[in-house]
Design a protein around this motif. Structure first.
Motif, PDB file in Angstrom:
ATOM      1  N   ASP A 147     105.442   7.544 -44.913  1.00 41.82           N
ATOM      2  CA  ASP A 147     105.172   8.872 -45.529  1.00 41.82           C
ATOM      3  C   ASP A 147     104.950  10.038 -44.568  1.00 41.82           C
ATOM      4  O   ASP A 147     103.944   9.956 -43.963  1.00 41.82           O
ATOM      5  N   SER A 192     105.925  15.944 -45.702  1.00 35.90           N
ATOM      6  CA  SER A 192     104.992  16.336 -46.976  1.00 35.90           C
ATOM      7  C   SER A 192     104.289  17.597 -47.054  1.00 35.90           C
ATOM      8  O   SER A 192     103.117  17.770 -47.103  1.00 35.90           O
ATOM      9  N   PRO A 193     105.158  18.666 -47.063  1.00 38.62           N
ATOM     10  CA  PRO A 193     104.715  19.820 -47.086  1.00 38.62           C
ATOM     11  C   PRO A 193     104.116  20.363 -48.576  1.00 38.62           C
ATOM     12  O   PRO A 193     104.433  19.606 -49.412  1.00 38.62           O
ATOM     13  N   ASN A 194     103.355  21.286 -48.460  1.00 41.79           N
ATOM     14  CA  ASN A 194     102.773  21.796 -49.809  1.00 41.79           C
ATOM     15  C   ASN A 194     103.825  23.053 -50.324  1.00 41.79           C
ATOM     16  O   ASN A 194     104.061  23.688 -49.816  1.00 41.79           O
ATOM     17  N   HIS A 235     103.513  21.604 -39.804  1.00 42.96           N
ATOM     18  CA  HIS A 235     104.060  20.327 -40.439  1.00 42.96           C
ATOM     19  C   HIS A 235     105.148  19.704 -39.453  1.00 42.96           C
ATOM     20  O   HIS A 235     105.619  18.753 -39.649  1.00 42.96           O
ATOM     21  N   HIS A 247     106.146  12.811 -49.324  1.00 48.22           N
ATOM     22  CA  HIS A 247     105.145  12.927 -50.519  1.00 48.22           C
ATOM     23  C   HIS A 247     104.855  14.526 -50.624  1.00 48.22           C
ATOM     24  O   HIS A 247     103.802  14.813 -50.152  1.00 48.22           O
ATOM     25  N   GLY A 279     103.595  18.157 -51.449  1.00 53.45           N
ATOM     26  CA  GLY A 279     102.509  18.728 -52.547  1.00 53.45           C
ATOM     27  C   GLY A 279     103.049  19.658 -53.450  1.00 53.45           C
ATOM     28  O   GLY A 279     102.891  20.741 -53.173  1.00 53.45           O
ATOM     29  N   TYR A 298      94.155  14.931 -55.678  1.00 53.44           N
ATOM     30  CA  TYR A 298      95.087  14.521 -54.474  1.00 53.44           C
ATOM     31  C   TYR A 298      94.976  12.998 -54.413  1.00 53.44           C
ATOM     32  O   TYR A 298      95.711  12.163 -54.030  1.00 53.44           O
ATOM     33  N   ASP A 313      97.592   9.516 -54.653  1.00 52.09           N
ATOM     34  CA  ASP A 313      97.805   8.887 -53.449  1.00 52.09           C
ATOM     35  C   ASP A 313      97.639   7.291 -54.114  1.00 52.09           C
ATOM     36  O   ASP A 313      98.204   6.290 -53.690  1.00 52.09           O
ATOM     37  N   TYR A 319     101.333   6.441 -42.959  1.00 46.10           N
ATOM     38  CA  TYR A 319     101.158   7.727 -43.509  1.00 46.10           C
ATOM     39  C   TYR A 319     100.977   8.585 -42.214  1.00 46.10           C
ATOM     40  O   TYR A 319      99.894   8.631 -41.303  1.00 46.10           O
ATOM     41  N   VAL A 343     100.037  11.809 -40.885  1.00 45.79           N
ATOM     42  CA  VAL A 343      99.398  12.990 -41.408  1.00 45.79           C
ATOM     43  C   VAL A 343      98.130  13.287 -40.643  1.00 45.79           C
ATOM     44  O   VAL A 343      97.547  12.486 -40.058  1.00 45.79           O
ATOM     45  N   GLN A 356      92.868  14.591 -42.188  1.00 43.02           N
ATOM     46  CA  GLN A 356      92.467  13.589 -43.604  1.00 43.02           C
ATOM     47  C   GLN A 356      92.072  12.481 -43.474  1.00 43.02           C
ATOM     48  O   GLN A 356      92.450  11.503 -44.049  1.00 43.02           O
ATOM     49  N   HIS A 387      90.013  11.203 -46.060  1.00 43.09           N
ATOM     50  CA  HIS A 387      90.757  10.973 -47.457  1.00 43.09           C
ATOM     51  C   HIS A 387      91.557   9.477 -47.554  1.00 43.09           C
ATOM     52  O   HIS A 387      91.425   8.716 -48.189  1.00 43.09           O
ATOM     53  N   PHE A 388      92.122   9.010 -46.402  1.00 46.51           N
ATOM     54  CA  PHE A 388      92.818   7.961 -46.338  1.00 46.51           C
ATOM     55  C   PHE A 388      92.042   6.595 -46.167  1.00 46.51           C
ATOM     56  O   PHE A 388      92.222   5.629 -46.657  1.00 46.51           O
TER      57      PHE A 388
HETATM   58  N1  ARG Z   1     100.763  17.503 -48.651  1.00 41.52           N
HETATM   59  C1  ARG Z   1      99.522  17.048 -47.750  1.00 41.52           C
HETATM   60  C2  ARG Z   1      99.252  18.185 -46.893  1.00 41.52           C
HETATM   61  O1  ARG Z   1     100.102  19.157 -46.536  1.00 41.52           O
HETATM   62  C3  ARG Z   1     100.261  15.767 -47.101  1.00 41.52           C
HETATM   63  C4  ARG Z   1     100.446  14.629 -48.032  1.00 41.52           C
HETATM   64  C5  ARG Z   1     100.421  13.407 -46.983  1.00 41.52           C
HETATM   65  N2  ARG Z   1     100.780  12.176 -47.597  1.00 41.52           N
HETATM   66  C6  ARG Z   1     100.095  11.685 -48.585  1.00 41.52           C
HETATM   67  N3  ARG Z   1     100.537  10.458 -49.277  1.00 41.52           N
HETATM   68  N4  ARG Z   1      98.844  11.883 -48.930  1.00 41.52           N
HETATM   69  O2  ARG Z   1      98.079  17.949 -46.489  1.00 41.52           O
END
Ligand code: ARG
Length: 575
Positions: free
Chosen positions: A119, A122-124, A133, A159, A161, A309, A313, A331, A333, A337, A340-341
């Protein structure tokens, strides 16, 4: 081809079994020696088992050497220090193995039966991808290449956002300030502008936040106009990301963004409630952790019924097992985070089988610029990824113009692209993943240091040897069956280095550390360059030596090309 290390280990284990019995052979491990004078391989078996056997390490080592069955691979074994055994390999075995490099696939001693998802990127949505990124995209892609190369089935999942509070703000911004013409020309730039404007304006007028929440609610409850705006924002963002991915030569198998899981959200909440993992707290649905977990509570549904969020997940944890049957998700990332994970993984563990499968947060440090700007899109002072890649190309172009001005225009273009993009990727991948990194053009495009231009240049140098042979009609026939019986020191050093590529690929996979491959390639290129400086190839008149060295050069080129490809970097024939 089987790894030499694996072969030696097998021979060693067989002998240990014969000498001391089965119980000792299981953990009879072999390592690469750290220094040439310690031989090619080493084992500390005697020290590790001295207590159990009630003997002195040196006695055990002597017994092993005495009783070892002769074979055609090991030249000699020596006792060193407190009872190490140094193992020296026959030159003939080394050259036999070298001949197979690039001809036969590596046989990695790794269990590849697990199905893996990486994974990454994964940009927003509605924000242009920025250099923050970059690391996820490049590291994730490299891990995917490495694991596939070893033999795993791997899916790359972006993934994105594409759901959340930013859409309420964007819709407010769109309604109030959009410049239609600009939006048509440069949709994402315009979305970015209104997003920044919203942040500024809402500081003065906090009620804008309430309007944004209302617009978001309308997206979530299916309002036609808002839904169509939301979709439009996603489409134009994906188009923009695609340009960057194309330039980087990066592909995904899945684009299951946050919104993909919308329909699965109620299901995951049901499960969490049913198993009493999530409880109602002030009308929100919350998971509390044990004190020893040291984690803040995780809200999975807000008072107003909306999801977060972490909820998406968790839905993806379930979906990836139920529908894709994965065994491991990685993941990629950034480190911010981490909690979060930890929360998501802990909740998955509480969900029990089959959702407690293997998961890893492969985190990385933030990239900063020399002037200290941390890249964030909210402030608007971002260096956009696409521009950065363009700039890398034009910086590389300048160097090519200097070094090789007579190349045809089309080739110069291609080389600049490959060298520029490679330099950026390598700069990222060659660093310790978890450290913050400081970006500087000098370090990125340096032809001397641990950079991809240096490796690409070494590759091109080897290609030029083969061009010269062709152009000058050099008389010898290239024939790798006519090679020297024994290797001199420089030849041997290069040859043994070339055999280590698969070993470092495994290490890179085990630690999710592409930088180990980068370090290995850099060391190997340096060894080649000093070998080439002291051992002539084209001027060599002895047939055996000529062929031996040419073979070593060819295999070096293979190793550099193959290793770089695992970092997602290409090579060029000249530069
Ligand atoms: N979109 C999120 C960001 O830019 C990252 C996502 C990472 N992947 C996930 N499965 N949470 O912070």
């Amino acid at each position: 081809m089987e790894l030499l290390l694996t072969k030696i280990e097998k021979i060693f284990k067989d002998n240990i079994k014969k000498i001391f019995g089965e119980e000792f052979s299981e953990n009879a491990g072999i390592q690469y020696s750290t220094r040439n004078e310690f031989g090619d391989f080493q084992t500390n078996f005697a020290m590790m088992n001295a207590k159990k056997m009630g003997k002195k390490p040196k006695e055990i080592a002597a017994e092993i050497i005495e009783k070892f069955e002769p074979n055609d691979i090991i030249e000699k074994m020596e006792i060193a220090g407190q009872g190490f055994i140094n193992i020296f390999i026959k030159d003939s075995k080394i050259t036999e193995e070298i001949r197979k490099v690039g001809e036969e696939k590596y046989d990695f001693p790794v269990d590849v039966s697990k199905k893996v998802i990486i994974d990454y990127s994964s940009p927003n949505i509605a924000k242009r991808m920025h250099i923050g990124h970059l690391r996820s995209t490049i590291i994730g892609d490299s891990l995917k290449r490495i694991m596939r190369y070893i033999g795993f089935e791997v899916l790359g999942d972006n993934h994105i956002g594409d759901w959340g509070t930013q859409f309420g703000k964007l819709i407010v911004g769109y309604n109030k300030w959009i410049n239609e013409e600009e939006y048509k020309k440069n949709p994402i730039g315009e979305l970015e502008r209104i997003y920044v404007k919203f942040s500024e304006e809402s500081k003065k007028n906090p009620e804008l936040e309430d309007i944004a929440r209302e617009e978001l609610r309308k997206v979530q409850t299916g309002d036609e106009r808002n839904i169509s705006l939301w979709k439009d924002f996603i489409d134009s963002s994906l188009k923009e990301y695609d340009k960057v991915y194309k330039k980087l030569n990066i592909e995904f198998d899945l684009y299951n963004g946050e919104s993909f899981y919308n329909d699965l959200m109620p299901g995951i909440l049901e499960l969490l409630k049913e198993k009493q993992i999530a409880v109602s707290d002030n009308d929100a649905l919350v998971v509390f952790f044990d004190e020893e977990d040291n984690l803040p509570p995780c809200i999975v549904q807000k008072k107003d019924g909306s999801f977060l969020y972490s909820t998406s997940d968790l839905a993806s944890v379930k979906y990836r097992k139920d529908k894709l049957n994965v065994d491991n998700v990685i993941y990629v990332v950034d480190e911010r985070q981490r909690d979060h994970f930890k929360q998501v993984f802990k909740i998955a563990e509480m969900m029990g089988k089959p959702y407690d499968y293997e998961k890893h947060h492969v985190s990385f440090g933030i990239m900063r610029f020399e002037d200290g700007i941390i890249l964030s899109s909210r402030k608007g002072n971002v260096i956009h990824l696409f521009n950065l890649l363009e700039e890398a190309k034009s910086e590389a172009r300048k160097i090519i113009e200097e070094k090789n001005p007579s190349l045809p225009e089309r080739e110069k273009e291609k080389i600049s692209e490959v060298v520029g993009i490679g330099a950026i990727k390598y700069f990222d991948l060659s660093q310790n993943r978890t450290s913050p990194i400081l970006f500087s053009w000098d370090k990125v495009l340096n032809f001397e240091g641990n950079t991809s231009p240096y490796l690409q240049y070494t590759y091109a140098r080897i290609m030029s040897i083969f061009r010269k042979i062709k152009e000058n009609d050099i008389e010898y026939n290239i024939d790798y069956s006519i090679i020297a019986e024994t290797l001199n020191e420089n030849e041997r050093e290069l040859a043994t280095a070339l055999l280590k590529l698969p070993y470092w690929i495994i290490k890179a996979y085990e630690g999710y550390k592409p930088n180990l491959i980068a370090d290995y390639l850099f060391e190997t290129a340096k060894i080649f360059n000093s070998f080439y400086a002291s051992e002539p190839i084209l001027k060599e008149t002895d047939k055996e030596k000529f062929n031996t060295r040419l073979m070593l050069a060819e295999k070096t080129a293979f190793v550099i090309k193959e290793g770089l490809s695992l970092l997602g970097i290409e090579v060029v024939e000249r530069m």
